[in-house]
Design a protein around this motif. Structure first.
Motif, PDB file in Angstrom:
ATOM      1  N   SER A  48     -38.772  21.663  26.433  1.00 58.37           N
ATOM      2  CA  SER A  48     -37.433  22.249  26.377  1.00 58.37           C
ATOM      3  C   SER A  48     -37.097  22.864  25.029  1.00 58.37           C
ATOM      4  CB  SER A  48     -36.393  21.168  26.704  1.00 58.37           C
ATOM      5  OG  SER A  48     -36.479  20.111  25.756  1.00 58.37           O
ATOM      6  N   ARG A  49     -38.069  22.831  24.087  1.00 54.40           N
ATOM      7  CA  ARG A  49     -37.855  23.296  22.718  1.00 54.40           C
ATOM      8  C   ARG A  49     -36.781  22.482  22.015  1.00 54.40           C
ATOM      9  NH1 ARG A  49     -39.551  29.548  22.590  1.00 54.40           N
ATOM     10  NH2 ARG A  49     -38.739  29.367  20.485  1.00 54.40           N
ATOM     11  N   ARG A  50     -36.668  21.227  22.410  1.00 53.78           N
ATOM     12  CA  ARG A  50     -35.865  20.237  21.706  1.00 53.78           C
ATOM     13  C   ARG A  50     -36.475  18.872  21.959  1.00 53.78           C
ATOM     14  NH1 ARG A  50     -32.421  16.907  24.437  1.00 53.78           N
ATOM     15  NH2 ARG A  50     -32.063  17.329  26.650  1.00 53.78           N
ATOM     16  N   SER A  51     -36.131  17.889  21.146  1.00 50.88           N
ATOM     17  CA  SER A  51     -36.715  16.556  21.282  1.00 50.88           C
ATOM     18  C   SER A  51     -36.196  15.864  22.533  1.00 50.88           C
ATOM     19  CB  SER A  51     -36.390  15.709  20.039  1.00 50.88           C
ATOM     20  OG  SER A  51     -37.062  16.217  18.912  1.00 50.88           O
ATOM     21  N   GLN A  52     -37.133  15.324  23.330  1.00 46.91           N
ATOM     22  CA  GLN A  52     -36.823  14.533  24.509  1.00 46.91           C
ATOM     23  C   GLN A  52     -37.800  13.384  24.594  1.00 46.91           C
ATOM     24  OE1 GLN A  52     -37.083  17.976  27.374  1.00 46.91           O
ATOM     25  NE2 GLN A  52     -35.365  16.914  28.335  1.00 46.91           N
ATOM     26  N   LYS A  53     -37.346  12.268  25.126  1.00 47.27           N
ATOM     27  CA  LYS A  53     -38.259  11.164  25.373  1.00 47.27           C
ATOM     28  C   LYS A  53     -39.226  11.558  26.484  1.00 47.27           C
ATOM     29  CE  LYS A  53     -35.044   7.524  23.961  1.00 47.27           C
ATOM     30  NZ  LYS A  53     -34.261   6.342  24.395  1.00 47.27           N
ATOM     31  N   LEU A  54     -40.483  11.151  26.323  1.00 49.08           N
ATOM     32  CA  LEU A  54     -41.510  11.492  27.299  1.00 49.08           C
ATOM     33  C   LEU A  54     -41.109  11.049  28.698  1.00 49.08           C
ATOM     34  CD1 LEU A  54     -44.357  12.541  27.947  1.00 49.08           C
ATOM     35  CD2 LEU A  54     -45.240  10.294  27.290  1.00 49.08           C
ATOM     36  N   SER A  55     -40.486   9.890  28.808  1.00 52.80           N
ATOM     37  CA  SER A  55     -40.115   9.353  30.120  1.00 52.80           C
ATOM     38  C   SER A  55     -38.992  10.145  30.780  1.00 52.80           C
ATOM     39  CB  SER A  55     -39.691   7.888  29.983  1.00 52.80           C
ATOM     40  OG  SER A  55     -38.582   7.768  29.102  1.00 52.80           O
ATOM     41  N   ASN A 418     -38.310   3.825  36.421  1.00 50.53           N
ATOM     42  CA  ASN A 418     -38.763   4.832  37.372  1.00 50.53           C
ATOM     43  C   ASN A 418     -38.079   6.168  37.122  1.00 50.53           C
ATOM     44  OD1 ASN A 418     -40.364   3.228  39.663  1.00 50.53           O
ATOM     45  ND2 ASN A 418     -38.598   1.983  39.055  1.00 50.53           N
ATOM     46  N   SER A 419     -38.832   7.242  37.342  1.00 49.32           N
ATOM     47  CA  SER A 419     -38.246   8.579  37.284  1.00 49.32           C
ATOM     48  C   SER A 419     -39.020   9.494  38.215  1.00 49.32           C
ATOM     49  CB  SER A 419     -38.246   9.130  35.860  1.00 49.32           C
ATOM     50  OG  SER A 419     -39.558   9.199  35.339  1.00 49.32           O
ATOM     51  N   VAL A 420     -38.285  10.370  38.882  1.00 52.32           N
ATOM     52  CA  VAL A 420     -38.852  11.343  39.812  1.00 52.32           C
ATOM     53  C   VAL A 420     -38.342  12.717  39.409  1.00 52.32           C
ATOM     54  CG1 VAL A 420     -39.051  12.073  42.219  1.00 52.32           C
ATOM     55  CG2 VAL A 420     -38.888   9.631  41.669  1.00 52.32           C
TER      56      VAL A 420
END
Length: 675
Positions: A48-55, A418-420
């Motif tokens: 996303s061109r910004r920091s995000q958690k991998l999960s 969990n993530s979908v």
């Protein structure tokens, strides 16, 4: 199937052997700093061109950490990329690799965007990446983010099947000195040095230098290919922080001496040497970046870079290229539920290609411009549960004009374990000079259906055309991540890719060639008549049964259905025959075990199914790395590569036909000292 069975048996053996060791060894404390749960919280920036958690990322993402690189014993960036599911890495020569994601592999795989610290290294002259030029001190890499699937909505044209972003450490994280050196059989000798210091507390810096010599490969018949590789590289990084602003100035220079041998049984022209060619390529780059962070939700970034390289390996290639790039982006929150990122980009690419007996470009010198703009909106539909991301990018280029590449992604996180996610994307691969401006003799055609059997060779000659347009993709993806326990996780991704207007070729009328020896030439012109439907599954699992033991496994399945002319399917491995170039199955299994704080054993098993187009059988191989730290800051290591056979085949050059090489078993030893 026999190779696959051997692979599975060996996995069982390693599980059993390591369990025996685990029972009889007591190691004090956790020798791996991060748990699997912590690793799922690693922040990534490429999606996303910004920091995000991998999960929390609604994409198929795999992160190769510095620890992964160090424990694998990889001596190049392409070798490190073998750890990622869905990524096809095959060594072609001492200094050349074919690297792709989700099919369509080749020396210049044209559906993959590659970045170094956000700096694009995609070469629009050949529509691909020259991997021998992409290097740095491997100890300075913080992580490699591998995005599988289209990312064109933020990174633009050519980010069709994926994006690879190699991210180096900040200067503050490389303070002090590092020396490393070693050598062995194939890796004949290598060294690396780095020094990091501070001008003041707000201005850390580092300098590095590295070099190596790698042995030549031999052909399948035992001939010398003359492709020994000698490389030298150096660079620096300077970071400065002032209030809410951070500045980075970074640069590299390199020199490679390399060689190759044209396969005269496939391409026999006057001027092609019988005993191979030696050449060189050199270049450098400099990057300036400015970040201003107003808050966690608002920031701006401006990056400018310049890159130049000179490549000379006559008669295979002779070119001079330079590029200039300006990239701006702004991130802000809007109406509480909207996190918006937008940006602008301009790229200038200037190149000169000198004539050879194989290829000529008309015009010889050319400058191309590309303009881009993107916007991305992340909408929180249900706080911390359901997120919708929509966006698009507009690019204008000199080859195909305006391109629109939209994207929509949905992320559902029912709980912390969990993530979908699912997505639909459109991406394009724009043409290159090698498809519009080139005249190149690429292959001798004999004995194929539709061609007469003549006493003189028939030479296929590619003729560029401005009628060739961009290739297009509509991609459908779905993924699932599950944190099974704090010590175990699994990541699953599936996809269906619908390609249209892919490159195909049409053939003209036979004509007599000029000069001796006698020959017949047939013109070959690119068109957009091919299409493809591909689908696949990628699974990666991470498990720490003990604090000192980590197991990582991945599996990739790929099926490709190509609609192209029957003749092109036999001649073109990059598109028409791409279904027979992509291995249908790939397996990777890594075991990293710490006997104590001083002693490590790292094992890496890989299985790759057959590549039918080149008659390359499936194979199983293993790398092993043993390291010992006699004192706190000194590490001794012994590395074995491709241990299961004396040599094996991996790939064949799909551009200029050069002698195919076999990849040898290799053993090397070294030492690393930090102070």
């Amino acid at each position: 199937m026999l190779s696959l069975l051997k692979f599975l048996i060996l996995i069982v053996i390693f599980f059993a052997a390591d369990n025996v060791v685990a029972v009889n060894k007591s190691v004090e404390g956790a020798l791996f700093d991060l748990s699997i749960e912590d690793l799922m919280q690693i922040e990534v920036t490429t999606v996303s061109r910004r920091s995000q958690k991998l999960s929390e990322v609604p994409s198929a993402v795999f992160v190769i950490t510095q620890e992964d690189i160090q424990r694998s014993g990889a001596t190049s960036i392409p070798d490190a990329l073998r750890m990622a599911p869905g990524v096809q890495v095959e060594r072609v020569s001492t200094d050349k690799w074919a690297v792709s994601i989700r099919g369509f592999n080749g020396v210049y795989a044209n559906k993959l965007q590659v970045l170094m610290d956000g700096r694009s290294v995609y070469n629009p002259m050949f529509a691909g990446v020259q991997w021998e030029q992409q290097d740095t001190l491997l100890e300075d890499i913080e992580r490699i983010e591998v995005i599988r699937g289209p990312a064109a909505a933020v990174w633009g044209a050519n980010a069709v099947n994926g994006v690879i972003n190699i991210i180096t450490k900040q200067a503050a994280d490389t303070q002090g000195s590092l020396l490393t050196a070693g050598g062995g059989s194939f890796e004949q000798g290598f060294f690396g040095a780095r020094y990091g210091g501070k001008i003041n507390e707000a201005t850390p810096f580092r300098f590095y230098a590295k070099g190596f010599t790698r042995d030549r490969l031999t052909s399948t018949t035992g001939d010398n290919i003359h492709n020994q590789w000698h490389s030298a590289r150096g660079g620096f990084r300077l970071d400065h922080t002032r209030g809410i602003d951070q500045f980075t100035l970074q640069g590299d220079i390199f020199y490679n001496a390399h060689g190759d041998t044209v396969d005269r049984s496939q391409l026999n022209l006057p001027g092609i040497p019988q005993n191979g060619s030696r050449g060189h390529n050199e270049g450098g780059n400099i990057r300036l970046r400015w970040d201003r962070v107003y808050s966690e939700q608002s920031a701006i970034m401006l990056q400018i870079y310049y890159d130049r390289n000179r490549y000379r390996l006559v008669p295979i290639g002779d070119s001079d290229a330079e590029s200039f790039d300006v990239d701006f982006q702004h991130r802000l929150n809007f109406l509480e539920k909207h996190s918006v990122t937008w940006g602008l980009n301009y790229r200038l690419y200037h190149n000169t290609v000198f004539d050879s007996v194989i290829s000529q470009f008309t015009p010889r010198e050319q400058t191309n411009h590309q303009f881009g703009a993107f916007v991305r909106d992340e909408i929180s539909l249900l706080p911390e549960r359901l997120t919708l991301t929509i966006g698009t990018r507009l690019d204008h280029n000199d080859f195909s004009g305006l391109e629109v590449q939209p994207n929509a992604r949905l992320m559902w996180t029912p709980n912390s374990s969990n993530s979908v996610w699912m997505s639909i994307s459109r991406a394009v691969r724009i043409p290159s000079r090698a498809e519009q401006d080139v005249t190149a003799v690429v292959q001798q055609i004999q004995g194929l259906p539709g061609f007469p059997i003549l006493p003189v060779p028939i030479l296929a000659t590619i003729t560029g055309t401005n009628n060739f347009g961009s290739e297009k993709l509509i991609a459908y993806e779905v993924g699932y991540r599950h944190q099974i326990t704090p010590r175990a996780s699994v990541d699953i991704a599936g996809f269906v890719n619908d390609y249209s207007q892919l490159r195909d070729f049409s053939f003209g009328a036979l004509s007599a060639g000029v000069g001796l020896p006698g020959q017949i030439r047939i013109p070959v012109t690119a068109n957009n008549n091919a299409s493809a439907l591909t689908y696949g599954l990628e699974v990666s699992a991470d498990w720490k049964p003990l604090n000192q033991w980590r197991l990582q496994a991945s599996y990739s399945y790929l099926n490709m259905d190509i609609d192209s002319s029957e003749l092109v399917k036999q001649l073109d491995p990059t598109t028409g025959g791409a279904d027979k170039v992509a291995p249908q199955h790939r397996l990777s299994f890594r075991s990293n075990y710490d006997f104590s704080e001083k002693l490590q054993l790292n094992l890496w098993l890989r299985y790759v199914s057959k590549i039918a187009f080149y008659n390359i059988p499936d194979y199983v191989t293993m790398d092993a790395r043993f390291s010992f730290k006699p004192v706190k800051h000194v590490e001794l290591f012994l590395m074995g590569q491709n241990l299961f056979s004396q040599n094996h085949r991996e790939f064949v050059s799909d551009t200029i036909p050069t002698l195919p090489g076999v990849i040898p078993r290799g053993i090397y030893a070294g030492v690393q000292w930090r102070f």
